[in-house]
Design a protein around this motif. Structure first.
Motif, PDB file in Angstrom:
ATOM      1  N   LEU A   3     -27.852  22.852 -23.208  1.00 36.94           N
ATOM      2  CA  LEU A   3     -27.322  22.020 -22.138  1.00 36.94           C
ATOM      3  C   LEU A   3     -26.829  22.883 -20.986  1.00 36.94           C
ATOM      4  O   LEU A   3     -26.295  23.969 -21.196  1.00 36.94           O
ATOM      5  CB  LEU A   3     -26.156  21.180 -22.653  1.00 36.94           C
ATOM      6  CG  LEU A   3     -26.456  20.043 -23.620  1.00 36.94           C
ATOM      7  CD1 LEU A   3     -25.164  19.318 -23.970  1.00 36.94           C
ATOM      8  CD2 LEU A   3     -27.462  19.073 -23.057  1.00 36.94           C
ATOM      9  N   VAL A  48     -14.883  15.363 -25.974  1.00 39.64           N
ATOM     10  CA  VAL A  48     -16.281  15.750 -25.763  1.00 39.64           C
ATOM     11  C   VAL A  48     -16.416  17.255 -25.965  1.00 39.64           C
ATOM     12  O   VAL A  48     -15.727  18.044 -25.307  1.00 39.64           O
ATOM     13  CB  VAL A  48     -16.760  15.365 -24.351  1.00 39.64           C
ATOM     14  CG1 VAL A  48     -18.203  15.822 -24.139  1.00 39.64           C
ATOM     15  CG2 VAL A  48     -16.639  13.862 -24.146  1.00 39.64           C
ATOM     16  N   GLU A  49     -17.307  17.653 -26.844  1.00 44.37           N
ATOM     17  CA  GLU A  49     -17.502  19.078 -27.128  1.00 44.37           C
ATOM     18  C   GLU A  49     -18.300  19.755 -26.019  1.00 44.37           C
ATOM     19  O   GLU A  49     -19.264  19.198 -25.506  1.00 44.37           O
ATOM     20  CB  GLU A  49     -18.233  19.257 -28.459  1.00 44.37           C
ATOM     21  CG  GLU A  49     -17.460  18.790 -29.672  1.00 44.37           C
ATOM     22  CD  GLU A  49     -18.219  19.032 -30.962  1.00 44.37           C
ATOM     23  OE1 GLU A  49     -19.328  19.608 -30.906  1.00 44.37           O
ATOM     24  OE2 GLU A  49     -17.707  18.645 -32.031  1.00 44.37           O
ATOM     25  N   GLY A  50     -17.864  20.949 -25.644  1.00 38.66           N
ATOM     26  CA  GLY A  50     -18.666  21.792 -24.774  1.00 38.66           C
ATOM     27  C   GLY A  50     -18.384  21.716 -23.299  1.00 38.66           C
ATOM     28  O   GLY A  50     -18.985  22.473 -22.521  1.00 38.66           O
ATOM     29  N   CYS A  51     -17.489  20.808 -22.840  1.00 42.46           N
ATOM     30  CA  CYS A  51     -17.260  20.730 -21.400  1.00 42.46           C
ATOM     31  C   CYS A  51     -16.402  21.906 -20.937  1.00 42.46           C
ATOM     32  O   CYS A  51     -15.557  22.421 -21.682  1.00 42.46           O
ATOM     33  CB  CYS A  51     -16.625  19.404 -21.003  1.00 42.46           C
ATOM     34  SG  CYS A  51     -14.976  19.114 -21.618  1.00 42.46           S
ATOM     35  N   HIS A 115     -19.989  10.947 -27.568  1.00 44.11           N
ATOM     36  CA  HIS A 115     -21.327  11.555 -27.610  1.00 44.11           C
ATOM     37  C   HIS A 115     -22.184  11.174 -26.410  1.00 44.11           C
ATOM     38  O   HIS A 115     -23.169  11.846 -26.107  1.00 44.11           O
ATOM     39  CB  HIS A 115     -22.043  11.169 -28.908  1.00 44.11           C
ATOM     40  CG  HIS A 115     -22.495   9.732 -28.954  1.00 44.11           C
ATOM     41  ND1 HIS A 115     -23.674   9.306 -28.377  1.00 44.11           N
ATOM     42  CD2 HIS A 115     -21.936   8.642 -29.515  1.00 44.11           C
ATOM     43  CE1 HIS A 115     -23.812   8.005 -28.574  1.00 44.11           C
ATOM     44  NE2 HIS A 115     -22.767   7.583 -29.268  1.00 44.11           N
ATOM     45  N   ARG A 118     -22.753  14.052 -23.614  1.00 42.61           N
ATOM     46  CA  ARG A 118     -23.768  15.067 -23.872  1.00 42.61           C
ATOM     47  C   ARG A 118     -25.183  14.482 -23.754  1.00 42.61           C
ATOM     48  O   ARG A 118     -26.098  15.145 -23.277  1.00 42.61           O
ATOM     49  CB  ARG A 118     -23.545  15.698 -25.249  1.00 42.61           C
ATOM     50  CG  ARG A 118     -22.248  16.521 -25.322  1.00 42.61           C
ATOM     51  CD  ARG A 118     -22.002  17.082 -26.715  1.00 42.61           C
ATOM     52  NE  ARG A 118     -23.017  18.021 -27.126  1.00 42.61           N
ATOM     53  CZ  ARG A 118     -23.010  19.319 -26.839  1.00 42.61           C
ATOM     54  NH1 ARG A 118     -22.018  19.823 -26.126  1.00 42.61           N
ATOM     55  NH2 ARG A 118     -23.964  20.110 -27.260  1.00 42.61           N
ATOM     56  N   ASP A 119     -25.362  13.226 -24.155  1.00 43.13           N
ATOM     57  CA  ASP A 119     -26.664  12.574 -24.003  1.00 43.13           C
ATOM     58  C   ASP A 119     -27.051  12.464 -22.530  1.00 43.13           C
ATOM     59  O   ASP A 119     -28.212  12.686 -22.155  1.00 43.13           O
ATOM     60  CB  ASP A 119     -26.637  11.175 -24.628  1.00 43.13           C
ATOM     61  CG  ASP A 119     -26.493  11.197 -26.148  1.00 43.13           C
ATOM     62  OD1 ASP A 119     -26.675  12.278 -26.745  1.00 43.13           O
ATOM     63  OD2 ASP A 119     -26.187  10.142 -26.729  1.00 43.13           O
ATOM     64  N   VAL A 121     -25.950  14.367 -19.988  1.00 40.62           N
ATOM     65  CA  VAL A 121     -26.206  15.702 -19.445  1.00 40.62           C
ATOM     66  C   VAL A 121     -27.591  16.182 -19.857  1.00 40.62           C
ATOM     67  O   VAL A 121     -28.349  16.734 -19.044  1.00 40.62           O
ATOM     68  CB  VAL A 121     -25.116  16.688 -19.903  1.00 40.62           C
ATOM     69  CG1 VAL A 121     -25.456  18.109 -19.475  1.00 40.62           C
ATOM     70  CG2 VAL A 121     -23.753  16.284 -19.325  1.00 40.62           C
ATOM     71  N   ALA A 122     -27.970  15.949 -21.108  1.00 44.71           N
ATOM     72  CA  ALA A 122     -29.286  16.350 -21.590  1.00 44.71           C
ATOM     73  C   ALA A 122     -30.389  15.597 -20.861  1.00 44.71           C
ATOM     74  O   ALA A 122     -31.435  16.179 -20.499  1.00 44.71           O
ATOM     75  CB  ALA A 122     -29.385  16.109 -23.094  1.00 44.71           C
TER      76      ALA A 122
END
Length: 269
Positions: A3, A48-51, A115, A118-119, A121-122
């Motif tokens: 991502l 949210v993971e990863g931001c 989730h 992330r969907d 952003v992908a």
């Protein structure tokens, strides 16, 4: 595919015409504890993971003080911002280069599943033609009934969306679209897509949006995303499977009991 980096901005204003002071409305959770809407939106974002970071963008000191009281980050924005997308554009102009993708998690959607971010952003990363991506979910019968009741009683409820077969948005409305025959309306999951209040943009898209004037449809419907369609820009939809709960937004005071019931049913403190 890895991502791109992404940051989350929660635009929040006090002077809502439909529900003044909405970000500071207290919502009781499953354990009986009350938290303000803006705090619940913050907790949704930070799950949210990863931001790379989360900020609340506001022009109101009361909201800013509340966010700082629970340790949140605030970026003060121009009082002249017409909507949440303009507020996000103003926020990144002040924050600088914080991420490759900016996610707008509107402050009235505390029931949005983490989730989804992330969907989105992908999906944006996978299609260079898209300028913005936003989610939609098939209505349950109870969500449809909630929206229909709002419409029948003259309240502005959630937003619905129709799209092409390749998941490009055709139109968003605060009315129930498309028209449903009686048999379709009685299905367990009526063919109505409820738009959820999240957006993923490229930073340049935000700058271009802010530079353009508001469209007539945007002003009539009160829906900021219609400016993208008016400009002829491609808006992608992430279609979600029907949720096991009603993702109701806080649009009217009458929505509070419904949201508190869902918080209790899902065990959200």
């Amino acid at each position: 595919m890895s991502l791109p980096t992404f940051a989350i901005i929660i635009p929040a204003r006090y002077a809502s015409s439909r529900y003044p002071g909405k970000p500071l409305v207290a919502l009781r959770g499953a354990n009986g504890e009350s938290k303000t809407l803006i705090r619940r939106s913050w907790e949704c974002a930070t799950a949210v993971e990863g931001c790379t970071g989360v900020w609340v963008a506001t022009d109101d000191d009361r909201i800013a003080d509340e966010v700082r009281s629970f340790g949140g980050n605030v970026v003060m924005t121009d009082v002249g911002c017409a909507n949440g997308t303009e507020r996000c554009a103003d926020a990144i102009a002040r924050l600088g280069d914080v991420a490759e993708v900016i996610v707008n998690l509107q402050g009235d959607a505390p029931l949005s599943p983490a989730h989804i971010v992330r969907d989105m952003v992908a999906s944006l990363a996978a299609d260079p033609a898209l300028t913005m991506v936003t989610p939609a979910v098939r209505c349950s019968r109870t969500t449809y009934a909630h929206l229909a009741a709002d419409a029948a009683e003259g309240r502005v409820g959630g937003t619905t969306v129709v799209s092409t077969r390749n998941n490009r948005a055709l139109y968003f409305s605060k009315r129930l679209i498309p028209y449903l025959p009686a048999a379709a309306a009685e299905q367990e999951f009526p063919p109505i897509s409820l738009h959820l209040g999240l957006y993923a943009y490229r930073p340049q898209t935000l700058r271009d949006y802010k530079a353009a004037s508001a469209s007539a449809l945007e002003q009539l419907e009160g829906l900021e995303q219609l400016r993208f369609l008016d400009l002829g820009l491609a808006v992608g939809l992430v279609h979600l499977d029907p949720l096991t709960w009603d993702a109701i937004e806080l649009n009217n005071p009458s929505d509070v009991p419904s949201i508190e019931r869902i918080l209790a049913e899902r065990g959200i403190a």
